[in-house]
Enzyme design. Structure first.
Site, PDB file in Angstrom:
ATOM      1  N   GLU A  54     -21.287  -9.982   7.942  1.00  0.00           N
ATOM      2  CA  GLU A  54     -20.011 -10.260   7.265  1.00  0.00           C
ATOM      3  C   GLU A  54     -18.961  -9.208   7.625  1.00  0.00           C
ATOM      4  O   GLU A  54     -18.407  -8.533   6.760  1.00  0.00           O
ATOM      5  CB  GLU A  54     -20.214 -10.296   5.747  1.00  0.00           C
ATOM      6  CG  GLU A  54     -21.164 -11.382   5.270  1.00  0.00           C
ATOM      7  CD  GLU A  54     -21.465 -11.289   3.776  1.00  0.00           C
ATOM      8  OE1 GLU A  54     -20.943 -10.350   3.124  1.00  0.00           O
ATOM      9  OE2 GLU A  54     -22.218 -12.123   3.270  1.00  0.00           O
ATOM     10  N   PRO A  55     -18.633  -9.057   8.900  1.00  0.00           N
ATOM     11  CA  PRO A  55     -17.643  -8.055   9.288  1.00  0.00           C
ATOM     12  C   PRO A  55     -16.223  -8.521   8.994  1.00  0.00           C
ATOM     13  O   PRO A  55     -15.927  -9.711   8.978  1.00  0.00           O
ATOM     14  CB  PRO A  55     -17.861  -7.928  10.795  1.00  0.00           C
ATOM     15  CG  PRO A  55     -18.292  -9.310  11.202  1.00  0.00           C
ATOM     16  CD  PRO A  55     -19.141  -9.822  10.057  1.00  0.00           C
ATOM     17  N   ARG A 100     -13.051  -5.637   8.639  1.00  0.00           N
ATOM     18  CA  ARG A 100     -12.208  -4.537   9.115  1.00  0.00           C
ATOM     19  C   ARG A 100     -12.446  -4.235  10.600  1.00  0.00           C
ATOM     20  O   ARG A 100     -11.487  -4.023  11.356  1.00  0.00           O
ATOM     21  CB  ARG A 100     -12.522  -3.286   8.289  1.00  0.00           C
ATOM     22  CG  ARG A 100     -11.668  -2.094   8.619  1.00  0.00           C
ATOM     23  CD  ARG A 100     -12.284  -0.799   8.043  1.00  0.00           C
ATOM     24  NE  ARG A 100     -12.724  -0.942   6.683  1.00  0.00           N
ATOM     25  CZ  ARG A 100     -12.006  -0.605   5.613  1.00  0.00           C
ATOM     26  NH1 ARG A 100     -10.795  -0.114   5.769  1.00  0.00           N
ATOM     27  NH2 ARG A 100     -12.495  -0.756   4.403  1.00  0.00           N
ATOM     28  N   ARG A 138      -3.297   0.734   0.626  1.00  0.00           N
ATOM     29  CA  ARG A 138      -4.442   1.626   0.815  1.00  0.00           C
ATOM     30  C   ARG A 138      -4.125   3.114   0.619  1.00  0.00           C
ATOM     31  O   ARG A 138      -4.914   3.827  -0.026  1.00  0.00           O
ATOM     32  CB  ARG A 138      -5.077   1.399   2.177  1.00  0.00           C
ATOM     33  CG  ARG A 138      -5.659  -0.002   2.374  1.00  0.00           C
ATOM     34  CD  ARG A 138      -6.394  -0.145   3.703  1.00  0.00           C
ATOM     35  NE  ARG A 138      -7.631   0.605   3.691  1.00  0.00           N
ATOM     36  CZ  ARG A 138      -7.833   1.730   4.369  1.00  0.00           C
ATOM     37  NH1 ARG A 138      -6.863   2.227   5.129  1.00  0.00           N
ATOM     38  NH2 ARG A 138      -8.988   2.345   4.297  1.00  0.00           N
ATOM     39  N   CYS A 184       9.329   2.390  -6.677  1.00  0.00           N
ATOM     40  CA  CYS A 184       9.572   3.347  -7.757  1.00  0.00           C
ATOM     41  C   CYS A 184       8.249   3.872  -8.329  1.00  0.00           C
ATOM     42  O   CYS A 184       7.924   3.647  -9.495  1.00  0.00           O
ATOM     43  CB  CYS A 184      10.416   2.689  -8.850  1.00  0.00           C
ATOM     44  SG  CYS A 184      11.036   3.859 -10.062  1.00  0.00           S
ATOM     45  N   TYR A 192      -6.949  -5.210   5.215  1.00  0.00           N
ATOM     46  CA  TYR A 192      -6.596  -4.687   3.888  1.00  0.00           C
ATOM     47  C   TYR A 192      -5.152  -4.190   3.860  1.00  0.00           C
ATOM     48  O   TYR A 192      -4.833  -3.195   3.206  1.00  0.00           O
ATOM     49  CB  TYR A 192      -7.584  -3.606   3.455  1.00  0.00           C
ATOM     50  CG  TYR A 192      -9.003  -4.110   3.477  1.00  0.00           C
ATOM     51  CD1 TYR A 192      -9.431  -5.033   2.538  1.00  0.00           C
ATOM     52  CD2 TYR A 192      -9.879  -3.736   4.489  1.00  0.00           C
ATOM     53  CE1 TYR A 192     -10.723  -5.548   2.584  1.00  0.00           C
ATOM     54  CE2 TYR A 192     -11.163  -4.244   4.537  1.00  0.00           C
ATOM     55  CZ  TYR A 192     -11.578  -5.156   3.586  1.00  0.00           C
ATOM     56  OH  TYR A 192     -12.841  -5.668   3.646  1.00  0.00           O
TER      57      TYR A 192
END
Length: 417
Positions: A276-277, A279, A316, A346, A375
């Protein structure tokens, strides 16, 4: 050469000018390299070619429809973590039997949708708890079918990555404790609404040391052997994803090294493999382009470089303190200086990168935030009523917009005045 590289003193993507793309679509915007995605997928697939396997691309990394369709065309299957991701996978052209459904908090509606998906159904629903097992069984029996299920085990293995993305320790919310998984599998095998087909483990994300992945694979194999002795036959072993990429230029495992770590145990078991790759395939294939909108001095001589992208586009850094390399698309001559690259939102945590050595920059300059293909856009928000940015897919012979910039009308269309 594919992906992002300097050409005549300016950063390009597969020969296409990032400056030209930004001028046409505006900033902030995401740009992805289709050749880079293809190359990274094919490298991973080739590394596991010696054993029956299926690469289920993790949509949670980047679920933009054109990106998902590209992976399907390459031969990938899909890993979905919500009903919404199942819908995206289906719209991208995946058959139900090419989808595994993961997720720690599946709702009754999501389970019913997953169980009731035709005669074949999903490849597997990865069950996270005894309670979820009961709910899947009850819904399947009510619908007059058998749900294909796998058990997600929690092996209490430290992924040796950031605590916020570690999922395989007993203190994490994910999966069934490995000491309870055998009993759960035996119980599932007795249920009229369940067909036990697999075991699943995923110990974390951005993993750069292979030992946790090797140990997780071995734990699956051992449990499968014990279940075989109980009369419960397992079709596939799902080792999840999590292989890391190099955000800072440091060494990370190659696809071949990854395969060498997990395949020996899987091969010895005689069972097919599910990966399940996410990234590792799309992360380095994307950048976030952003314009400098202001410069502001700080006490002590360091400057704020204020960009038009921030935590609403790339969460991130604010969420995990994650590092992304930042560079000027067309660098100016001159000595580097240490600056903080911050966004317009802000919040004090709205920082893309602190203490970065950048060549001289001025208002209007274009910056590239590297390794943002995973991500990035999927974790975006509309905080401060900021519209989602456009996304662009580049080929060697051109580029196209795959998601237009969101408008204020888009933002308000679901609101009842």
């Amino acid at each position: 050469m594919y992906g992002f590289f300097l050409d005549k003193h300016t950063l390009v993507c597969d020969g296409q000018s990032l400056e030209a793309i930004a001028r046409e679509v505006g900033t902030p915007c995401y740009v992805y390299s289709a050749p880079a995605i293809r190359a990274r997928y094919q490298e991973l697939d080739a590394a596991f070619a010696g054993h029956p396997h299926a690469i289920h691309y993790a949509l949670k990394a980047n679920s933009t429809l054109a990106v998902v369709r590209l992976l399907r065309e390459l031969g990938a299957h899909a890993d979905a973590n919500s009903g919404g991701e199942i819908d995206v996978a289906l719209r991208a052209g995946f058959a139900p039997g090419e989808i595994v459904f993961t997720g720690v908090g599946k709702t009754a509606a999501e389970i019913e949708r997953a169980v009731g998906m035709g005669d074949v159904g999903l490849k597997a629903i990865n069950a996270e708890s005894f309670g979820e097992m009961d709910r899947i069984d009850q819904i399947a029996r009510r619908l007059g079918t058998k749900a294909r299920v796998a058990v997600r085990i929690n092996p209490d293995i430290d992924a040796l990555s950031h605590p916020g993305i570690s999922t395989g320790r007993k203190t994490n919310k994910f999966g069934v404790a490995i000491e309870d998984a055998r009993a759960m599998c035996r119980e599932m095998a007795r249920r009229d609404g369940l067909h036990v087909v697999g075991l699943h483990v995923h110990v974390g994300s951005q993993i750069t040391k292979l030992e946790p992945l090797r140990r997780a694979a071995e734990a699956l194999v051992q449990l499968a052997a014990e279940l075989e002795g109980d009369g419960v036959s397992i079709e596939h072993l799902d080792v999840g994803g999590g292989l890391g990429i190099s955000y800072d230029g440091g060494d990370v495992p190659t696809a071949a090294e990854y395969a060498a770590a997990v395949l020996p145990a899987i091969k010895a078991s005689g069972r097919s493999l599910v990966l399940e790759p996410g990234r590792v395939i799309v992360g380095p294939a994307g950048v976030l382009l952003t314009r400098v909108v202001d410069m502001k001095p700080q006490p002590g001589g360091k400057a704020f470089v204020i960009a038009d992208a921030g935590m609403t586009e790339l969460m991130r850094p604010a969420l995990y303190g994650a590092y992304h390399a930042i560079q000027a698309v067309t660098p100016r001559a001159g000595a580097t200086s240490t600056v903080d690259v911050v966004g317009p939102v802000c919040e004090t945590t709205d920082t893309l990168g602190a203490d970065r050595a950048l060549t001289p920059v001025e208002v209007g300059d274009l910056l590239a935030v590297r390794d943002a293909g995973a991500y990035g856009s999927v974790m975006g928000s509309n905080y401060n009523r900021r519209p989602f940015p456009p996304e662009v897919l580049v080929e060697k012979d051109g580029w196209r917009i795959i998601r237009r910039r969101q408008t204020i009308d888009d933002l308000l269309q679901t609101e009842l005045a």
